[in-house]
Design a protein around this motif. Structure first.
Motif, PDB file in Angstrom:
ATOM      1  N   PRO A 204       0.802  -1.225   0.000  1.00  0.00           N
ATOM      2  CA  PRO A 204       0.000   0.000   0.000  1.00  0.00           C
ATOM      3  C   PRO A 204       0.833   1.272   0.000  1.00  0.00           C
ATOM      4  CG  PRO A 204      -0.978  -1.614   1.460  1.00  0.00           C
ATOM      5  CD  PRO A 204       0.349  -2.187   1.028  1.00  0.00           C
ATOM      6  N   PHE A 205       2.056   1.192   0.517  1.00  0.00           N
ATOM      7  CA  PHE A 205       2.928   2.380   0.539  1.00  0.00           C
ATOM      8  C   PHE A 205       3.102   2.980  -0.847  1.00  0.00           C
ATOM      9  CE2 PHE A 205       7.299   3.901  -0.257  1.00  0.00           C
ATOM     10  CZ  PHE A 205       7.228   5.101   0.428  1.00  0.00           C
ATOM     11  N   PHE A 206       3.330   2.131  -1.855  1.00  0.00           N
ATOM     12  CA  PHE A 206       3.569   2.644  -3.203  1.00  0.00           C
ATOM     13  C   PHE A 206       2.331   3.324  -3.770  1.00  0.00           C
ATOM     14  CE2 PHE A 206       6.802  -0.806  -3.030  1.00  0.00           C
ATOM     15  CZ  PHE A 206       7.918   0.001  -3.175  1.00  0.00           C
ATOM     16  N   ALA A 207       1.174   2.721  -3.514  1.00  0.00           N
ATOM     17  CA  ALA A 207      -0.064   3.335  -3.995  1.00  0.00           C
ATOM     18  C   ALA A 207      -0.287   4.677  -3.313  1.00  0.00           C
ATOM     19  CB  ALA A 207      -1.246   2.402  -3.730  1.00  0.00           C
ATOM     20  N   TYR A 208      -0.024   4.722  -2.003  1.00  0.00           N
ATOM     21  CA  TYR A 208      -0.219   5.985  -1.275  1.00  0.00           C
ATOM     22  C   TYR A 208       0.775   7.046  -1.736  1.00  0.00           C
ATOM     23  CZ  TYR A 208      -0.084   9.523   2.299  1.00  0.00           C
ATOM     24  OH  TYR A 208      -0.085  10.740   2.942  1.00  0.00           O
ATOM     25  N   ALA A 209       2.067   6.674  -1.824  1.00  0.00           N
ATOM     26  CA  ALA A 209       3.103   7.643  -2.191  1.00  0.00           C
ATOM     27  C   ALA A 209       2.838   8.259  -3.566  1.00  0.00           C
ATOM     28  CB  ALA A 209       4.473   6.979  -2.160  1.00  0.00           C
ATOM     29  N   ALA A 210       2.258   7.470  -4.469  1.00  0.00           N
ATOM     30  CA  ALA A 210       1.990   7.969  -5.821  1.00  0.00           C
ATOM     31  C   ALA A 210       0.686   8.744  -5.923  1.00  0.00           C
ATOM     32  CB  ALA A 210       1.964   6.794  -6.802  1.00  0.00           C
ATOM     33  N   ASN A 211      -0.182   8.568  -4.936  1.00  0.00           N
ATOM     34  CA  ASN A 211      -1.503   9.206  -4.999  1.00  0.00           C
ATOM     35  C   ASN A 211      -1.912   9.803  -3.655  1.00  0.00           C
ATOM     36  OD1 ASN A 211      -2.650   8.214  -7.819  1.00  0.00           O
ATOM     37  ND2 ASN A 211      -1.659   6.457  -6.851  1.00  0.00           N
ATOM     38  N   ALA A 212      -0.961  10.441  -2.973  1.00  0.00           N
ATOM     39  CA  ALA A 212      -1.247  10.964  -1.633  1.00  0.00           C
ATOM     40  C   ALA A 212      -2.334  12.028  -1.644  1.00  0.00           C
ATOM     41  CB  ALA A 212       0.037  11.531  -1.012  1.00  0.00           C
ATOM     42  N   ASP A 213      -2.580  12.621  -2.798  1.00  0.00           N
ATOM     43  CA  ASP A 213      -3.636  13.630  -2.887  1.00  0.00           C
ATOM     44  C   ASP A 213      -5.023  12.994  -2.993  1.00  0.00           C
ATOM     45  OD1 ASP A 213      -2.924  12.591  -5.389  1.00  0.00           O
ATOM     46  OD2 ASP A 213      -3.704  14.338  -6.451  1.00  0.00           O
ATOM     47  N   LYS A 214      -5.058  11.681  -3.266  1.00  0.00           N
ATOM     48  CA  LYS A 214      -6.335  11.001  -3.441  1.00  0.00           C
ATOM     49  C   LYS A 214      -6.582   9.909  -2.393  1.00  0.00           C
ATOM     50  CE  LYS A 214      -6.047  11.697  -8.445  1.00  0.00           C
ATOM     51  NZ  LYS A 214      -5.898  11.039  -9.762  1.00  0.00           N
ATOM     52  N   ILE A 215      -5.517   9.391  -1.805  1.00  0.00           N
ATOM     53  CA  ILE A 215      -5.644   8.300  -0.842  1.00  0.00           C
ATOM     54  C   ILE A 215      -5.423   8.825   0.565  1.00  0.00           C
ATOM     55  CG2 ILE A 215      -4.712   6.079  -0.081  1.00  0.00           C
ATOM     56  CD1 ILE A 215      -3.861   5.540  -2.930  1.00  0.00           C
ATOM     57  N   SER A 216      -6.319   8.510   1.449  1.00  0.00           N
ATOM     58  CA  SER A 216      -6.180   8.916   2.847  1.00  0.00           C
ATOM     59  C   SER A 216      -5.068   8.122   3.510  1.00  0.00           C
ATOM     60  CB  SER A 216      -7.495   8.666   3.590  1.00  0.00           C
ATOM     61  OG  SER A 216      -7.282   8.552   4.971  1.00  0.00           O
ATOM     62  N   LEU A 217      -4.208   8.802   4.269  1.00  0.00           N
ATOM     63  CA  LEU A 217      -3.146   8.122   5.000  1.00  0.00           C
ATOM     64  C   LEU A 217      -3.731   7.147   6.018  1.00  0.00           C
ATOM     65  CD1 LEU A 217      -0.108   7.792   5.503  1.00  0.00           C
ATOM     66  CD2 LEU A 217      -0.262   9.664   7.170  1.00  0.00           C
ATOM     67  N   ASP A 218      -4.799   7.539   6.680  1.00  0.00           N
ATOM     68  CA  ASP A 218      -5.432   6.639   7.651  1.00  0.00           C
ATOM     69  C   ASP A 218      -5.906   5.357   6.981  1.00  0.00           C
ATOM     70  OD1 ASP A 218      -4.974   8.512   9.549  1.00  0.00           O
ATOM     71  OD2 ASP A 218      -7.053   9.182   9.764  1.00  0.00           O
ATOM     72  N   PRO A 270       8.301   1.654   4.663  1.00  0.00           N
ATOM     73  CA  PRO A 270       9.641   2.114   5.044  1.00  0.00           C
ATOM     74  C   PRO A 270       9.617   3.137   6.179  1.00  0.00           C
ATOM     75  CG  PRO A 270       8.929   3.219   3.046  1.00  0.00           C
ATOM     76  CD  PRO A 270       7.863   2.208   3.364  1.00  0.00           C
ATOM     77  N   SER A 271      10.631   3.063   7.031  1.00  0.00           N
ATOM     78  CA  SER A 271      10.729   3.994   8.153  1.00  0.00           C
ATOM     79  C   SER A 271      11.491   5.261   7.775  1.00  0.00           C
ATOM     80  CB  SER A 271      11.425   3.322   9.340  1.00  0.00           C
ATOM     81  OG  SER A 271      12.723   2.880   8.978  1.00  0.00           O
ATOM     82  N   VAL A 272      12.183   5.223   6.643  1.00  0.00           N
ATOM     83  CA  VAL A 272      12.920   6.395   6.144  1.00  0.00           C
ATOM     84  C   VAL A 272      12.801   6.397   4.624  1.00  0.00           C
ATOM     85  CG1 VAL A 272      15.152   7.583   6.021  1.00  0.00           C
ATOM     86  CG2 VAL A 272      14.592   6.233   8.051  1.00  0.00           C
ATOM     87  N   ASN A 276      11.012  12.961  -1.741  1.00  0.00           N
ATOM     88  CA  ASN A 276       9.844  12.785  -2.612  1.00  0.00           C
ATOM     89  C   ASN A 276       9.077  11.490  -2.330  1.00  0.00           C
ATOM     90  OD1 ASN A 276      11.782  11.029  -3.576  1.00  0.00           O
ATOM     91  ND2 ASN A 276      11.326  11.383  -5.733  1.00  0.00           N
ATOM     92  N   GLU A 277       9.516  10.712  -1.355  1.00  0.00           N
ATOM     93  CA  GLU A 277       8.821   9.470  -0.993  1.00  0.00           C
ATOM     94  C   GLU A 277       7.818   9.773   0.122  1.00  0.00           C
ATOM     95  OE1 GLU A 277      11.290   5.663  -1.768  1.00  0.00           O
ATOM     96  OE2 GLU A 277      12.593   6.997  -0.638  1.00  0.00           O
ATOM     97  N   ILE A 278       6.680  10.245  -0.303  1.00  0.00           N
ATOM     98  CA  ILE A 278       5.660  10.720   0.625  1.00  0.00           C
ATOM     99  C   ILE A 278       5.174   9.583   1.521  1.00  0.00           C
ATOM    100  CG2 ILE A 278       3.380  11.792   0.785  1.00  0.00           C
ATOM    101  CD1 ILE A 278       3.932  13.010  -1.990  1.00  0.00           C
ATOM    102  N   GLY A 279       5.163   9.847   2.818  1.00  0.00           N
ATOM    103  CA  GLY A 279       4.644   8.875   3.770  1.00  0.00           C
ATOM    104  C   GLY A 279       5.680   7.985   4.402  1.00  0.00           C
ATOM    105  N   ALA A 280       6.919   8.008   3.903  1.00  0.00           N
ATOM    106  CA  ALA A 280       7.964   7.165   4.485  1.00  0.00           C
ATOM    107  C   ALA A 280       8.433   7.785   5.796  1.00  0.00           C
ATOM    108  CB  ALA A 280       9.138   7.029   3.510  1.00  0.00           C
ATOM    109  N   SER A 281       8.085   7.158   6.918  1.00  0.00           N
ATOM    110  CA  SER A 281       8.503   7.661   8.228  1.00  0.00           C
ATOM    111  C   SER A 281       8.405   6.538   9.240  1.00  0.00           C
ATOM    112  CB  SER A 281       7.627   8.831   8.680  1.00  0.00           C
ATOM    113  OG  SER A 281       6.335   8.375   9.063  1.00  0.00           O
ATOM    114  N   GLU A 282       9.101   6.694  10.334  1.00  0.00           N
ATOM    115  CA  GLU A 282       9.089   5.673  11.373  1.00  0.00           C
ATOM    116  C   GLU A 282       7.701   5.492  11.967  1.00  0.00           C
ATOM    117  OE1 GLU A 282      10.831   5.227  15.846  1.00  0.00           O
ATOM    118  OE2 GLU A 282      12.286   5.787  14.295  1.00  0.00           O
ATOM    119  N   SER A 283       7.007   6.592  12.219  1.00  0.00           N
ATOM    120  CA  SER A 283       5.686   6.481  12.838  1.00  0.00           C
ATOM    121  C   SER A 283       4.694   5.799  11.894  1.00  0.00           C
ATOM    122  CB  SER A 283       5.165   7.862  13.249  1.00  0.00           C
ATOM    123  OG  SER A 283       5.044   8.717  12.132  1.00  0.00           O
TER     124      SER A 283
END
Length: 459
Positions: A204-218, A270-272, A276-283
């Motif tokens: 799901p990370f890849f789908a979110y990172a490519a479409n963060a304007d359309k996919i809710s992070l939650d 990914p935690s890091v 440009n990799e939107i959403g990649a974070s430890e939390s």
């Protein structure tokens, strides 16, 4: 790795995380043990780490002799792999497949519990090797039959979601037309014949990172959200992961193989990452993996297949410093190479209690007992500093490790630190983050053994 769009309106809250690596009737969670790195612990140490965390299923990307030898008699089940570069040979010559099984499987089985062979990995991504896949799988299976291993060892081949032409909404899931007749149908027929799973790598990370304007992070992180309705079926989805898996199920049904089950052989966050990799974070990585494990252990299937428990392998055990590509590729690990956890969380065999709120502040109730012990791989200075904190400012009961007391022997820094860390951990009700000490400690699910000293379990 295909991109699906599932947009919902949700609110954000942070999960503290815990991990459960168990195999039950309600679903299974394992972990991928990748080794593209020059700083990883020895396979023997890795097996001890797996045991200490209650991890009893792993997947590797080859048939490395040292790894398979270290796994012998460990009761850890393993999926091994025939690499992509060998597909042509395995497809063209039955003798090659026979020899590969004799050389790479038979010397280790059954002491090493090899339960499946992944023939290639994401083969459809490379059209030059795709034509070899089915024959390679057939020849490997023929070899398993020849050596009477086919009842114990299954075959499959992990596919990426990029093998789908459509994945949104889930009910419209379909395989790419050019793959269906030459590869997909004969592969699925073989899986059906051998009662094997279709292995799927879903991120799901890849789908979110490519479409963060359309996919809710939650929605991507298994957090509370309003949900997303599939217009084709009316089914409600509360996670992108479920939607992706149901797109695969829909694609299977579309080609007449509804009965083939799915195993998720890779998924993670990914935690890091790069800027440009939107959403990649430890939390976010912590929230995704916690939500996924909790999701699997409910025993519930997906909306489209509610009675099919999920079987999932998290990616990956370690951060791998020599993987090419963006920064995220080197930061999917649950552990650092020094065996310290990337997230300040315990790994337990049994725990299904929801953990919400701010990290480190919410008690976690475990089924069974857990203990906190020192990480023998850290420098003595760091271990001593953590011990001093636990016995001092931390308020641990360190009287039993004083000279002449019940737990003074064995007189070692590691043993004393373990007792102090565990005292602190139990005193704080085994809260998330109270067994870390900057990487100097980790949670175990078996009673620590240092001489005759008994470690308390607290409440």
């Amino acid at each position: 790795m295909s991109v699906s769009v599932f947009a919902v309106s949700t609110t954000l809250f942070l999960f503290c995380v815990f991990f459960v690596f168990v195999s039950t009737d309600s679903g299974m969670v394992g972990v991928n043990y990748g080794r593209i790195a020059n700083n990883l612990p020895s396979p023997e140490k890795v097996v001890n780490l797996l045991k200490s965390q209650g991890i009893n299923r792993i997947k590797i990307f080859d048939t490395d002799k040292n790894v398979l030898t270290a796994l012998a008699n460990s009761k850890i089940k393993v999926i091994v792999a025939l690499p992509n570069e060998l597909l042509s040979s395995a497809a063209s010559h039955q003798s090659f497949a026979d020899n590969w099984i004799k050389t790479h499987i038979m010397p280790y089985f059954p002491a090493t519990e090899i339960e499946a062979i992944a023939v290639g990995n994401e083969v459809f991504v490379d059209p030059t090797i795709t034509p070899y896949l089915v024959n390679a799988m057939k020849n490997i299976h023929t070899s398993l039959v020849k050596y009477k291993l086919d009842k114990a060892i299954k075959i499959s081949s992990p596919i990426a979601l990029s093998a789908l032409a459509n994945s949104y909404p889930p009910s419209s899931g379909s395989f790419k037309p050019e793959l269906i007749e030459p590869v997909v149908k004969p592969m699925l027929a073989l899986l059906q014949q051998t009662s094997s799973y279709l292995m799927v790598n879903a991120y799901p990370f890849f789908a979110y990172a490519a479409n963060a304007d359309k996919i809710s992070l939650d929605y991507a992180l298994f957090k509370e959200n309003a949900g997303n309705i599939d217009s084709g079926t009316g089914l409600k989805y509360n996670s992108l992961f479920d939607a992706q898996i149901d797109a695969v199920y829909a694609a299977l049904s579309a080609v007449g193989f509804k009965g083939v089950k799915v195993m998720v052989t890779e998924t993670g966050w990914p935690s890091v990452g790069d800027e440009n990799e939107i959403g990649a974070s430890e939390s976010n990585a912590a929230a995704y993996n916690a939500g996924l494990v909790k999701r699997v252990l409910t025993g519930k299937g997906t909306p489209l297949r509610p009675t099919e428990p999920l079987n999932v392998y998290l990616f990956a055990l370690f951060n791998e410093n020599q993987k090419p590509g963006p920064t995220s590729e080197r930061n999917y690990g649950l552990f650092y190479p020094n065996e310290g956890k990337v997230y300040n969380v315990p790994f337990t065999k049994k725990s299904t209690t929801p953990v919400n709120g701010n990290r480190g502040k919410v008690p976690v109730t475990h089924e069974g007992h857990t203990w906190c012990v020192s990480n023998g791989e850290v420098a003595k200075e760091k271990l001593q500093e953590a011990l001093d904190y636990a016995c001092g400012e931390g308020g641990a009961d360190c009287r039993p490790i004083q000279p002449g007391a019940t737990c003074y022997h064995p007189e070692s820094l590691e043993a004393h630190a373990s007792y102090a860390f565990n005292s602190y951990y139990q005193k704080n009700s085994r809260r998330v983050g109270t067994c870390f000490f900057g990487g100097a400690a980790h949670v175990v699910t078996q009673p620590p053994r240092y001489g005759k000293c008994e470690f308390p379990t607290g409440h």
